[in-house]
Enzyme design. Sequence first.
Site, PDB file in Angstrom:
ATOM      1  N   HIS A 282       0.865  -1.195   0.000  1.00 30.72           N
ATOM      2  CA  HIS A 282       0.000   0.000   0.000  1.00 30.72           C
ATOM      3  C   HIS A 282       0.896   1.237   0.000  1.00 30.72           C
ATOM      4  O   HIS A 282       1.651   1.439  -0.943  1.00 30.72           O
ATOM      5  CB  HIS A 282      -0.944  -0.095   1.215  1.00 30.72           C
ATOM      6  N   HIS A 322      -2.621  -2.051  -9.743  1.00 32.59           N
ATOM      7  CA  HIS A 322      -3.570  -1.405  -8.843  1.00 32.59           C
ATOM      8  C   HIS A 322      -4.836  -2.240  -8.816  1.00 32.59           C
ATOM      9  O   HIS A 322      -5.237  -2.801  -9.828  1.00 32.59           O
ATOM     10  CB  HIS A 322      -3.912   0.013  -9.325  1.00 32.59           C
ATOM     11  N   ASP A 378       2.564   5.575  -6.814  1.00 35.78           N
ATOM     12  CA  ASP A 378       3.810   5.442  -6.047  1.00 35.78           C
ATOM     13  C   ASP A 378       5.051   5.344  -6.917  1.00 35.78           C
ATOM     14  O   ASP A 378       6.166   5.437  -6.413  1.00 35.78           O
ATOM     15  CB  ASP A 378       3.720   4.194  -5.155  1.00 35.78           C
TER      16      ASP A 378
HETATM   17  C1  SDX Z   1      -1.511   2.240  -3.396  1.00 34.81           C
HETATM   18  O1  SDX Z   1      -6.203   0.846  -3.174  1.00 34.81           O
HETATM   19  C2  SDX Z   1      -5.733   2.007  -3.404  1.00 34.81           C
HETATM   20  O2  SDX Z   1      -6.409   2.897  -3.856  1.00 34.81           O
HETATM   21  C3  SDX Z   1      -4.267   2.176  -3.055  1.00 34.81           C
HETATM   22  C4  SDX Z   1      -3.634   3.515  -3.442  1.00 34.81           C
HETATM   23  C5  SDX Z   1      -4.260   4.651  -2.670  1.00 34.81           C
HETATM   24  O3  SDX Z   1      -4.188   5.797  -3.177  1.00 34.81           O
HETATM   25  O4  SDX Z   1      -4.702   4.429  -1.530  1.00 34.81           O
HETATM   26  O5  SDX Z   1      -3.798   3.738  -4.832  1.00 34.81           O
HETATM   27  C6  SDX Z   1      -2.155   3.537  -3.103  1.00 34.81           C
HETATM   28  O6  SDX Z   1      -1.453   1.404  -2.522  1.00 34.81           O
HETATM   29  C7  SDX Z   1      -1.027   1.984  -4.801  1.00 34.81           C
HETATM   30  C8  SDX Z   1      -0.466   0.521  -4.959  1.00 34.81           C
HETATM   31  C9  SDX Z   1       0.975   0.543  -4.423  1.00 34.81           C
HETATM   32  N1  SDX Z   1       1.486  -0.848  -4.353  1.00 34.81           N
HETATM   33  C10 SDX Z   1       2.440  -1.271  -5.216  1.00 34.81           C
HETATM   34  O7  SDX Z   1       2.889  -0.586  -6.150  1.00 34.81           O
HETATM   35  C11 SDX Z   1       2.960  -2.670  -4.910  1.00 34.81           C
HETATM   36  C12 SDX Z   1       3.065  -3.461  -6.205  1.00 34.81           C
HETATM   37  N2  SDX Z   1       1.674  -3.696  -6.691  1.00 34.81           N
HETATM   38  C13 SDX Z   1       1.056  -4.952  -6.329  1.00 34.81           C
HETATM   39  O8  SDX Z   1       1.442  -5.501  -5.122  1.00 34.81           O
HETATM   40  C14 SDX Z   1      -0.411  -5.040  -6.717  1.00 34.81           C
HETATM   41  O9  SDX Z   1      -0.518  -4.559  -7.986  1.00 34.81           O
HETATM   42  C15 SDX Z   1      -1.448  -4.372  -5.839  1.00 34.81           C
HETATM   43  C16 SDX Z   1      -1.343  -4.797  -4.417  1.00 34.81           C
HETATM   44  C17 SDX Z   1      -1.317  -2.887  -5.926  1.00 34.81           C
HETATM   45  C18 SDX Z   1      -2.826  -4.763  -6.386  1.00 34.81           C
HETATM   46  O10 SDX Z   1      -2.899  -6.115  -6.227  1.00 34.81           O
HETATM   47  P1  SDX Z   1      -4.226  -6.934  -6.649  1.00 34.81           P
HETATM   48  O11 SDX Z   1      -5.261  -6.073  -7.211  1.00 34.81           O
HETATM   49  O12 SDX Z   1      -4.596  -7.780  -5.482  1.00 34.81           O
HETATM   50  O13 SDX Z   1      -3.707  -7.790  -7.838  1.00 34.81           O
HETATM   51  P2  SDX Z   1      -3.025  -9.186  -7.681  1.00 34.81           P
HETATM   52  O14 SDX Z   1      -1.983  -9.124  -6.589  1.00 34.81           O
HETATM   53  O15 SDX Z   1      -4.088 -10.218  -7.581  1.00 34.81           O
HETATM   54  O16 SDX Z   1      -2.234  -9.328  -9.059  1.00 34.81           O
HETATM   55  C19 SDX Z   1      -2.863  -9.788 -10.245  1.00 34.81           C
HETATM   56  C20 SDX Z   1      -1.746 -10.387 -11.065  1.00 34.81           C
HETATM   57  C21 SDX Z   1      -0.946 -11.453 -10.298  1.00 34.81           C
HETATM   58  O17 SDX Z   1      -0.350 -12.275 -11.303  1.00 34.81           O
HETATM   59  P3  SDX Z   1      -0.965 -13.760 -11.543  1.00 34.81           P
HETATM   60  O18 SDX Z   1      -1.045 -14.439 -10.169  1.00 34.81           O
HETATM   61  O19 SDX Z   1      -2.335 -13.504 -12.138  1.00 34.81           O
HETATM   62  O20 SDX Z   1       0.002 -14.437 -12.466  1.00 34.81           O
HETATM   63  O21 SDX Z   1      -0.790  -9.371 -11.387  1.00 34.81           O
HETATM   64  C22 SDX Z   1       0.455  -9.693 -10.768  1.00 34.81           C
HETATM   65  C23 SDX Z   1       0.161 -10.702  -9.664  1.00 34.81           C
HETATM   66  O22 SDX Z   1       1.312 -11.500  -9.397  1.00 34.81           O
HETATM   67  N3  SDX Z   1       0.957  -8.437 -10.228  1.00 34.81           N
HETATM   68  C24 SDX Z   1       2.205  -8.012 -10.377  1.00 34.81           C
HETATM   69  C25 SDX Z   1       2.241  -6.746  -9.772  1.00 34.81           C
HETATM   70  N4  SDX Z   1       1.016  -6.448  -9.279  1.00 34.81           N
HETATM   71  C26 SDX Z   1       0.226  -7.511  -9.555  1.00 34.81           C
HETATM   72  N5  SDX Z   1       3.282  -8.579 -10.940  1.00 34.81           N
HETATM   73  C27 SDX Z   1       4.420  -7.840 -10.910  1.00 34.81           C
HETATM   74  N6  SDX Z   1       4.536  -6.613 -10.365  1.00 34.81           N
HETATM   75  C28 SDX Z   1       3.458  -6.041  -9.783  1.00 34.81           C
HETATM   76  N7  SDX Z   1       3.568  -4.824  -9.259  1.00 34.81           N
END
Ligand code: SDX
Length: 458
Positions: A282, A322, A378
């Site tokens: 997050h 996201h 971010d």
């Molecule tokens: C913020 O919610 C909000 O509004 C948050 C925010 C706010 O203003 O409050 O916008 C702020 O928290 C932004 C997000 C910051 N976090 C990151 O940048 C961390 C990296 N991102 C991920 O951890 C992920 O994208 C999330 C947590 C942000 C979202 O995760 P989801 O929606 O639960 O998606 P998921 O984990 O189920 O991923 C779907 C697929 C998976 O692959 P498969 O299992 O289908 O093969 O996408 C992949 C994930 O492994 N994936 C990524 C990835 N994010 C998701 N692979 C590589 N790098 C990534 N960053």
Amino acid sequence: MAEAPAKPKTAPATSGAALEITDSRTTKTYSVPITDGAIRANDLKQINTGAADDPGLMSYDPAFLNTAACRSAITYIDGDKGILRYRGYPIEQLAENATFLEVAWLLRHGELPNQGEYDQFVHDITYHTYVHENMRKFLEGFRYDAHPMAMLNSTVAGLASFYPSSRNIFDPEERNISIIRLLAKVPTIAAFCYRHVKGLPFIYPDNDLSYVENFLSMVARMSESKYKANPIFTRALEVLFILHADHEQNCSTSAVRAVGSSHVDPFSAISAGIAALFGPLHGGANEQVLRMVGDIGDVKNVPKFIEEVKSGKGQKLMGFGHRVYKSYDPRAKIVKNLADEVFKVVGVDKDLEIALELERIALQDDYFVSRKLYPNVDFYTGLIYRSMSFPTDFFTVLFAIGRMPGWLAQWEEMLLDKEQKIARPRQIYTGPAERPYKSALSAPSRGKSTKQKDALRQ
Ligand code: SDX
């Protein structure tokens, strides 16, 4: 007279629409009303097998992927179109033209402030920036290398002990002064955390300065009598705070709402939001982006790193992806332009080059495109904060200052929502059935570990 803005795209309020459900266990059919594109999970309880111990159907939605926990009028996001609006105003227009305190007022009150409201609000905030002197002693108790988010979280929670009347959360005056105190004091506490870690004397608020200039003064002033903030940095921080101000039901806001639903004081509810924001998935992501870029070390290592991410061994491309935005995060676009402006002043560094190369490759690579992984807010913020010489572990503190008005507006909206009550989700039990207690301990050792005497002798 300008046309009233069209209502945002939400499911049509279809009166009379319903989900017709047939339960194959009983062949019974049920009609569940559809309102605003949703059904009430509680309406599923009527669906049961008829067995005496059957409580009726629940909905199951780990991590709330497709569950609305509230109705809210504060922030609207369209993840497919990359739209973000605060109370109907597009984020691009607010970032370009508004001040952070103007946005803070808008988020809470639903309308932009008039000049009188704004001037009074700025005055109230300005004259509540000091914290109780005992807060200094509290902060001085932390180690020199304490993470500033851990310091901020515990210190904000500690504010509850200084303002016991804040527990009268249904007294509008008490709510108002608590909201003012949190907006006013969190930058002071954040700056004190920074100064403590740096081993520098605390700098007190300067009432002649604007909200952002005052924060920068408390962070950076040394022996000069008056701090002169770099206007590029002041504007950049103001825009970044606006971009972070709210984001509907994200993890930390949901934490504030859930903890606040127990009717605890706002300082305790907000500290729950700070704790959630600390997480690397997050708000902690901006810190992780810089660490990721630092580990990559050189543009030539980017392709190898991208392959590691695609190998699915758990390395994520931090700052990408996201839960809601399945196209470019509109805030990331603004932050990227801001980064260009800031780097004109401080010069482009190799980390920015690495970040630009990561983005270039990721935006064309099917692994990311197929998963709709685009840069989020971010991805570039950390580079800007670093260019202002903020330490990496301070980035999420800056996110918390920006998100404060959103948490507070959402907290108050939850409190005043007649549909809301204490948050208490159900569960699907997967543990063992009833079984009789039979201890595996020998009688003499019961009550203490057999290792205890060794520990005392060591
Ligand atoms: C913020 O919610 C909000 O509004 C948050 C925010 C706010 O203003 O409050 O916008 C702020 O928290 C932004 C997000 C910051 N976090 C990151 O940048 C961390 C990296 N991102 C991920 O951890 C992920 O994208 C999330 C947590 C942000 C979202 O995760 P989801 O929606 O639960 O998606 P998921 O984990 O189920 O991923 C779907 C697929 C998976 O692959 P498969 O299992 O289908 O093969 O996408 C992949 C994930 O492994 N994936 C990524 C990835 N994010 C998701 N692979 C590589 N790098 C990534 N960053």
